[in-house]
Design a protein around this motif. Structure first.
Motif, mmCIF file in Angstrom:
data_model
loop_
_atom_site.group_PDB
_atom_site.id
_atom_site.type_symbol
_atom_site.label_atom_id
_atom_site.label_comp_id
_atom_site.label_asym_id
_atom_site.label_seq_id
_atom_site.Cartn_x
_atom_site.Cartn_y
_atom_site.Cartn_z
ATOM 1 N N ALA A 114 -7.643 33.852 9.408
ATOM 2 C CA ALA A 114 -6.195 33.955 9.219
ATOM 3 C C ALA A 114 -5.418 33.978 10.528
ATOM 4 N N THR A 115 -5.821 34.789 11.466
ATOM 5 C CA THR A 115 -5.047 34.970 12.688
ATOM 6 C C THR A 115 -5.099 33.750 13.604
ATOM 7 N N SER A 116 -6.294 33.248 13.855
ATOM 8 C CA SER A 116 -6.462 32.140 14.806
ATOM 9 C C SER A 116 -6.434 30.758 14.152
ATOM 10 N N ARG A 117 -6.565 30.718 12.826
ATOM 11 C CA ARG A 117 -6.685 29.469 12.061
ATOM 12 C C ARG A 117 -7.973 28.714 12.396
ATOM 13 N N GLU A 118 -8.933 29.407 13.000
ATOM 14 C CA GLU A 118 -10.226 28.814 13.332
ATOM 15 C C GLU A 118 -10.949 28.402 12.047
ATOM 16 N N THR A 119 -11.523 27.216 12.048
ATOM 17 C CA THR A 119 -12.260 26.709 10.899
ATOM 18 C C THR A 119 -13.504 27.552 10.657
ATOM 19 N N THR B 286 -12.538 39.400 4.778
ATOM 20 C CA THR B 286 -11.226 40.050 4.778
ATOM 21 C C THR B 286 -10.327 39.503 5.880
ATOM 22 N N LEU B 287 -10.907 38.778 6.826
ATOM 23 C CA LEU B 287 -10.148 38.193 7.929
ATOM 24 C C LEU B 287 -9.822 36.723 7.694
ATOM 25 N N CYS B 288 -10.146 36.228 6.496
ATOM 26 C CA CYS B 288 -10.036 34.793 6.223
ATOM 27 C C CYS B 288 -8.951 34.452 5.202
ATOM 28 N N GLU B 289 -8.600 33.176 5.201
ATOM 29 C CA GLU B 289 -7.709 32.597 4.210
ATOM 30 C C GLU B 289 -8.432 31.429 3.564
#
Length: 126
Positions: free
Chosen positions: A9-14, A37-40
């Motif tokens: 979510a924060t960095s948009r890292e794949t 929990t840190l993902c989208e």
């Protein structure tokens, strides 16, 4: 089963492309590589990954074979468009609520709930 693109979510890292029958199951699969929990997530539309060139790999893979045939895979045109910053119509949503439901399912005594209270219907994407 549905396919989902996952990013941090924060960095948009794949993070990757995953297939799961529900968001709770998706959180479980994502947990194999990072904290869900840190993902989208964004549901993937029609598309695919294609072998970039002729490959010597076969499916099913022989025992001990490391190559999958997808090492240099390319995205279908639709997925290229979906993941483009210019043309993207993907709607990203936090995976954290499903990850917390998964945690409750795995630790019902701690949370005071029963796994049966967390139905798959409420954990499936709308």
């Amino acid at each position: 089963m549905k396919a989902y693109f996952i990013r941090k979510a924060t960095s948009r890292e794949t993070v990757g492309l995953f297939v799961a029958p529900s968001l709770v199951a998706l959180a479980g699969v994502v947990d194999e590589c990072c904290d869900p929990t840190l993902c989208e997530y964004a549901p993937a539309q029609t598309g695919g990954l294609m072998a970039a060139d002729v490959t010597a790999s076969t499916w099913p893979r022989p025992a001990g074979e490391a190559a999958t045939g997808l090492e240099d895979a390319v995205l279908s045109q639709q997925w290229e468009d979906d993941l483009s910053a210019i043309d993207s119509t993907l709607q990203w949503k936090p995976l954290a609520p499903a990850a917390w439901r998964l945690l409750k399912t795995l630790t019902p005594a701690v949370e005071g709930t029963q796994p049966s209270e967390l139905t798959d219907a409420e954990n499936s994407p709308k």
